[in-house]
Design a protein around this motif. Structure first.
Motif, PDB file in Angstrom:
ATOM      1  N   ALA A   1      -0.733  -4.696  52.189  1.00 47.48           N
ATOM      2  CA  ALA A   1      -1.578  -5.666  51.483  1.00 47.48           C
ATOM      3  C   ALA A   1      -1.581  -7.048  52.138  1.00 47.48           C
ATOM      4  N   LEU A   2      -0.751  -7.264  53.160  1.00 42.50           N
ATOM      5  CA  LEU A   2      -0.635  -8.595  53.746  1.00 42.50           C
ATOM      6  C   LEU A   2      -1.720  -8.818  54.798  1.00 42.50           C
ATOM      7  N   THR A   3      -2.493  -9.859  54.642  1.00 38.26           N
ATOM      8  CA  THR A   3      -3.599 -10.148  55.553  1.00 38.26           C
ATOM      9  C   THR A   3      -3.514 -11.590  56.060  1.00 38.26           C
ATOM     10  N   LEU A   4      -4.268 -11.875  57.095  1.00 36.42           N
ATOM     11  CA  LEU A   4      -4.364 -13.241  57.600  1.00 36.42           C
ATOM     12  C   LEU A   4      -4.946 -14.166  56.536  1.00 36.42           C
ATOM     13  N   GLU A   5      -5.886 -13.651  55.765  1.00 33.93           N
ATOM     14  CA  GLU A   5      -6.515 -14.461  54.721  1.00 33.93           C
ATOM     15  C   GLU A   5      -5.485 -14.970  53.708  1.00 33.93           C
ATOM     16  N   TRP A   6      -4.469 -14.177  53.446  1.00 36.03           N
ATOM     17  CA  TRP A   6      -3.421 -14.579  52.500  1.00 36.03           C
ATOM     18  C   TRP A   6      -2.784 -15.893  52.952  1.00 36.03           C
ATOM     19  N   PHE A   7      -2.543 -16.044  54.264  1.00 33.05           N
ATOM     20  CA  PHE A   7      -1.959 -17.275  54.797  1.00 33.05           C
ATOM     21  C   PHE A   7      -2.982 -18.403  54.810  1.00 33.05           C
ATOM     22  N   GLU A   8      -4.216 -18.075  55.166  1.00 34.63           N
ATOM     23  CA  GLU A   8      -5.260 -19.104  55.224  1.00 34.63           C
ATOM     24  C   GLU A   8      -5.521 -19.702  53.842  1.00 34.63           C
ATOM     25  N   GLU A   9      -5.510 -18.864  52.816  1.00 35.49           N
ATOM     26  CA  GLU A   9      -5.737 -19.355  51.456  1.00 35.49           C
ATOM     27  C   GLU A   9      -4.654 -20.333  51.012  1.00 35.49           C
TER      28      GLU A   9
END
Length: 531
Positions: A89-97
């Protein structure tokens, strides 16, 4: 030949079998396993399990593992990649958000699914001899009954008191008196003992399923992690084909990407364009080694990633043309100022183990939790220290090593093996995060090009380039002042290293005499011993 007036140690020599580790308990454990009828694989796993207990800042069962194995001392080297992947479930978007530009250390986001226990159990099933419970018994005993703190372990532990105090469960285990244990004090880890006993009885399921997995997942999710029981249950390493290069008639074997072993080979390929006319520790030779490393690391940080998720140009990195091009850029009159963009990770913590048994099975074994004590997060019921290997990912869109679901990061830990004339010549490895690739090339070059014995090569003063584009180099205080002055004149910025740089173990097989010789890092607490 060693200068016996210098304060160092002799190369260890034995006839039957040998182990070299960075902790006395681990070396002794490996020898006891060998003497009890175990083979090199049994001994390496047993030694590593012990170090996961007695050297908890350097390694743990909540980390990753890579192994090279040469059965019967031949040149058919097997490689196992025991590195873990990110949660699905971990994505780059998670960090960007969240506005993050890098992966935080003491965070569940830096915890990839640990791969070490999968590697141990698979390798033991395929290549071990003793019952797995017998292999883990020494580690269980140390965790349950206690172990004495050694000097280097204390030093590293002391430096992480602040990190450990930030996590209640870590502090309860590792700061039992509100501080790091002192040299000679006893320390116990009963929760880890129970976890190791479960793994001894149930194998990989004792870690990746059931109460241990549930404890790790529940704890990580309570901190905001995205880990699931399925992420743990499906975790699996793999056998991979080693990458190799020829260096002065020796074949050097490394694990392929996502590890940086290929970069050690690239450094050797660059060094092959320079002969040994320069004295081994002269400014000229050190200049060449520093620049070869800077150029190779630039290539590493541009291209090395999980090959199942990104294209990694292995053939190009190992090509003679690429090495020749990089070698031609080295100017002994001045330091290079133009390099590709790259980001270097910091010093990391690892243990490396080399074992050769009486059948000449050779094991090159490395296990890591990345930073000292990893994330500093400890699963509360099972006592597992969780690593922070996810910090090796890039958060730059389009980068080969960008974080993504079920992806393995660039890995610094690399075991090494050398063969010649169809037989195993050396089982070796170097600890110390990004230093490892340079350390591999430095060690092999000093032994092959300069005829040094292994202990002499390990004991040499060390330097590491750390400056990205800038020619900034950390140097141990043992580098002579006149050498520092000359490198500075050439444009390098030499700064004192805050810590001893790296560590190494190596065992060499003497075919002519039928004996073994071994060396172990003097910057650590361990030793090479045989019988």
């Amino acid at each position: 030949m060693r200068n016996f007036e210098k304060p160092t140690r002799s190369t260890a020599v034995s006839a039957k079998a040998m182990a070299a580790t960075s902790h006395p308990y681990a070396t002794l454990t490996a020898l006891k396993i060998l003497q009890a009828g175990g083979n090199a694989m049994d001994a390496a796993i047993a030694a590593c399990a012990v170090q996961c207990v007695v050297e908890p800042g350097s390694t743990g069962i909540g980390g990753d593992c890579f192994v090279l194995y040469a059965p019967k001392g031949g040149d058919k080297v097997l490689a196992y990649n025991g590195s873990g992947r990110t949660p699905k479930a971990l994505t780059l978007e998670w960090f960007e958000e969240r506005g993050l530009s890098e992966v935080p250390r003491q965070s569940p986001a830096s915890v990839t699914i640990p791969g070490a226990i999968d590697a141990w159990t698979r390798l033991h099933t395929d290549h071990g001899r003793l019952p797995f419970a017998e292999v883990l018994a020494p580690a269980i005993a140390y965790a349950e009954e206690g172990y004495a703190i050694t000097p280097r372990v204390h030093r590293d532990w002391l430096r992480e008191e602040k990190l450990l105090s930030a996590d209640k469960d870590a502090a309860n285990i590792f700061l039992p008196k509100g501080r790091a244990p002192r040299i000679g004090e006893m320390h116990r880890q009963p929760l880890l003992a129970a976890t190791l006993r479960l793994i001894a009885n149930e194998g990989r399921d004792g870690f990746y399923k059931g109460r241990v997995a549930a404890d790790m997942v529940e704890y990580l999710r309570s901190l905001g992690g995205l880990h699931t029981l399925e992420d743990f249950a499906s975790a699996q390493g793999e056998y991979v084909t080693p990458v190799t290069t020829d260096f002065r008639g020796y074949t050097v074997h490394e694990c392929p990407p996502n590890g940086q072993g290929i970069i050690a080979l690239l450094i050797l390929n660059i060094l092959s364009h320079f002969d040994s006319k320069y004295e081994a520790t002269s400014p000229d030779r050190l200049h060449i080694e520093i620049e070869a490393t800077r150029l190779a690391y630039a290539a590493r940080d541009a291209w090395i990633a999980d090959p199942s998720k990104a294209e990694v140009p292995v053939d190009e990195l190992l090509s003679t043309e690429f090495a020749a091009k990089l070698a031609s850029m080295i100017d002994l009159n001045r330091a290079l100022t133009e390099l590709p963009d790259f980001e270097m990770p910091l010093h990391k913590d690892t243990v490396y183990i080399s074992v050769v048994d009486d059948e000449r099975n050779a094991v090159s074994f490395i296990n890591s939790i990345f930073d000292c004590f990893g994330t500093g997060l400890v699963a509360p019921q099972c006592g597992v220290v969780l690593h922070n290997r996810g910090q090796s990912f890039s958060l730059k869109r389009g980068h080969p090593n960008v974080i993504a679901p079920s992806k393995r990061p660039l890995h610094t830990i690399i075991p090494g093996m050398v063969t010649r004339n169809g037989q195993t010549e050396m089982s070796f490895g170097v600890m110390g995060g990004y230093y490892q690739a340079m350390g591999h090339a430095h060690l092999i070059s000093k032994v092959v090009d300069y005829g040094m014995d292994m202990q002499e090569a390990i004991d040499l003063p060390r330097l590491i380039p750390v400056g990205g584009k800038a020619p900034r180099v950390e140097a141990e205080h043992t580098v002579p002042a006149e050498t520092v002055a000359e490198l500075t004149r050439r444009g390098f910025e030499i700064v004192p290293a805050e810590d001893p740089i790296g560590g190494a173990q190596v065992i060499r097989i003497d075919r002519e005499n039928g004996t073994l010789s071994g060396a172990s890092e003097s910057r650590k607490d361990g030793m090479a011993l045989g019988y």
